[in-house]
Design an enzyme around this catalytic site. Structure first.
Site, short mmCIF file in Angstrom:
data_model
loop_
_atom_site.label_atom_id
_atom_site.label_comp_id
_atom_site.label_asym_id
_atom_site.label_seq_id
_atom_site.Cartn_x
_atom_site.Cartn_y
_atom_site.Cartn_z
N ASP A 1 0.88 -1.11 0.09
CA ASP A 1 -0.19 -0.04 -0.14
C ASP A 1 1.04 1.29 0.01
O ASP A 1 2.03 1.01 0.44
CB ASP A 1 -0.85 -0.02 1.18
CG ASP A 1 -1.97 1.06 0.96
OD1 ASP A 1 -2.82 1.14 1.90
OD2 ASP A 1 -2.03 1.72 0.16
N ASP B 1 -7.81 -7.48 1.29
CA ASP B 1 -7.01 -7.73 2.35
C ASP B 1 -7.67 -7.07 3.72
O ASP B 1 -8.39 -6.23 3.75
CB ASP B 1 -5.48 -6.52 2.02
CG ASP B 1 -5.90 -5.17 2.74
OD1 ASP B 1 -6.39 -4.36 1.86
OD2 ASP B 1 -5.47 -5.12 3.80
C1 LIG Z 1 -9.40 -1.45 7.34
N1 LIG Z 1 -10.19 -0.50 6.49
C2 LIG Z 1 -9.69 0.02 5.45
N2 LIG Z 1 -8.22 -0.16 5.15
C3 LIG Z 1 -7.96 0.59 4.25
C4 LIG Z 1 -6.69 0.91 3.44
C5 LIG Z 1 -5.43 0.03 3.76
C6 LIG Z 1 -5.46 -1.54 3.16
N3 LIG Z 1 -4.82 -2.28 3.90
C7 LIG Z 1 -3.39 -2.10 3.80
C8 LIG Z 1 -2.45 -2.81 4.59
C9 LIG Z 1 -2.61 -2.49 6.19
C10 LIG Z 1 -1.79 -3.18 7.01
C11 LIG Z 1 -0.20 -3.22 6.67
C12 LIG Z 1 -0.01 -3.38 5.12
C13 LIG Z 1 -0.91 -2.68 4.17
C14 LIG Z 1 -6.59 2.02 2.42
N4 LIG Z 1 -5.52 2.01 1.90
C15 LIG Z 1 -5.36 3.08 0.80
N5 LIG Z 1 -4.24 3.45 0.20
N6 LIG Z 1 -6.67 4.04 0.50
C16 LIG Z 1 -7.76 3.59 1.09
O1 LIG Z 1 -8.91 4.32 0.77
C17 LIG Z 1 -7.91 2.63 2.13
C18 LIG Z 1 -8.94 2.31 2.79
C19 LIG Z 1 -9.02 1.35 3.83
N7 LIG Z 1 -10.05 0.91 4.82
#
Ligand SMILES: CNc1nc2c(CCNCC3CCCCC3)c3nc(N)[nH]c(=O)c3cc2[nH]1
Length: 375
Positions: free
Chosen positions: A91, A270
């Site tokens: 990410d 994920d």
């Molecule tokens: C839990 N809900 C949620 N997560 C989002 C995430 C993170 C997704 N998981 C990435 C991992 C997290 C743990 C470490 C490794 C990478 C989001 N990421 C981005 N870039 N944009 C979102 O709108 C975005 C939106 C999200 N909503």
């Protein structure tokens, strides 16, 4: 790249394969999260041999701060550093800046933030997160974006979406103007935003589609909004995304959420839930979920589900696992984490079987209810 094999009867569920230089991913797929280059409490060989994981996630924000890009580059890139010769998705760090750094500022040029580790100041730009992920060598890299909080006003969601769109255009250009630093190639996924506003979601789907990324993620969801609203926005988004590109719903979710979002056209997921909740004793089973710390298991001398292919389920008494958790024994965390991840990947295999034999549409809703039941 992405080959769509089959779309299910009467839902938008689909099966496909995403081919990367580190291996092929069959979708729908769940991607275990390995924030700091490790899926907590699970060894790399277990991820392959037992979980049957096909791809894991890394985290640009964390890895950039510690151990830092030069350490990872000197180690030959992230795959070599963590000894994982299969696909990795990273990410971009945008979401982590908001969830971890308590001092950040969004400007046109990028996101200014202070490290949650030592307070040092940093700036992520659409261009430098491409460079960082080029250096990490992940097979799928994400654009820098802002994930607006829930709820957000329509004005805020629109402003945020438009900034993210300008960042995505710059990020795509930076990706196309650079190449992989390693033997293997890389893909870049765009991210759709727009909060919970249907007109903004539609506009963002079209804008991101037009930037011609190798895949498209749906962001801005699973941030506290009601589950039904998450489903509604997901369903709307996939109506405006191309069929021939993989769709990645970020941060989702519980087993039941995966089934409902697969029915709404999602290919990749994920979530930290299977590993994070395992460490608190939540264990997912084919008949619902339990919390092994509950006193009801103290004297329960049977395995959880003798026919399910994990050590936790078939080799150990519930009373013993209850005892391990009550005493914070590492073996409890290891057994539960490995089991939950194996369960998530097992569920994806069941989904693919059902899509293949045209029985997904009359199975997933009832199954989702069962999986969401506390035993
Ligand atoms: C839990 N809900 C949620 N997560 C989002 C995430 C993170 C997704 N998981 C990435 C991992 C997290 C743990 C470490 C490794 C990478 C989001 N990421 C981005 N870039 N944009 C979102 O709108 C975005 C939106 C999200 N909503």
């Amino acid at each position: 790249m992405f080959d769509l094999h089959k779309t299910a009867l009467s839902t938008k569920a689909r099966m496909g394969t995403l081919s990367t230089d580190h291996g092929t991913i069959s979708t729908p797929i769940f991607m275990p999260v390995g924030t700091l280059g490790t899926v907590k409490a699970v060894k790399q060989d277990e991820l392959i041999d037992k979980v049957k994981a096909q791809i894991i996630l890394g985290n640009t924000y964390h890895l950039y701060l510690r151990p830092g890009c030069d350490i990872i580059e000197n180690a030959g890139g992230l795959h070599s550093f963590i000894n994982w010769d299969h696909p990795i998705l990273t990410d971009s760090g945008g979401y982590q800046i908001f969830s971890l750094s308590d001092n950040r500022e969004l400007k046109e040029e990028g996101a200014h933030f202070k490290s949650h580790l030592d307070g040092s100041k940093h700036l992520f730009t659409p261009e430098n997160v491409v460079d960082i992920q080029r250096t990490l060598g992940s097979d799928i890299i994400m654009v820098l974006d802002e994930c607006p909080p829930y709820p957000s006003s329509r004005d805020y969601a629109k402003e945020s979406m438009e900034l993210t769109h300008r960042w995505e255009k710059r990020g795509r250009q930076a990706f196309l103007n650079t190449s992989s630093k390693y033997e293997h190639g890389q893909f870049q996924f765009g991210i759709v935003q727009g909060g919970t506003y249907p007109d903004l979601r539609k506009e963002s789907s079209k804008y991101v589609t037009d930037l011609d990324f190798e895949g498209i993620a749906i962001g801005g969801l699973s941030v506290g909004e009601p589950t039904e609203l998450m489903y509604e926005m997901t369903d709307l988004n996939t109506d405006y995304l191309p069929e021939n590109k993989p769709r990645y719903l970020m941060g989702v979710g519980k087993p039941a959420n995966l089934l409902h979002c697969i029915a709404r056209g999602i290919d990749m997921f994920d979530c930290v839930l299977p590993t994070r909740n395992a460490r608190n004793g939540q264990i997912f089973t084919r008949n619902g979920y339990i919390n092994i710390r509950n006193a009801k298991w103290k004297n329960h001398n049977r395995p959880l589900d003798p026919d399910f292919p994990t050590d936790l389920c078939s080799q150990y008494k519930m009373s013993y696992i209850h005892h391990l958790f009550r005493n914070s024994e590492l073996l409890g965390l290891e057994l539960a984490s490995l089991h939950n991840l194996t369960f998530y990947l097992w569920l994806m295999e069941k989904v693919k079987e059902r899509i293949a034999n045209d029985s997904f549409h009359n199975w997933y809703q009832e199954k989702a209810k069962v999986l969401d039941t506390k035993i």
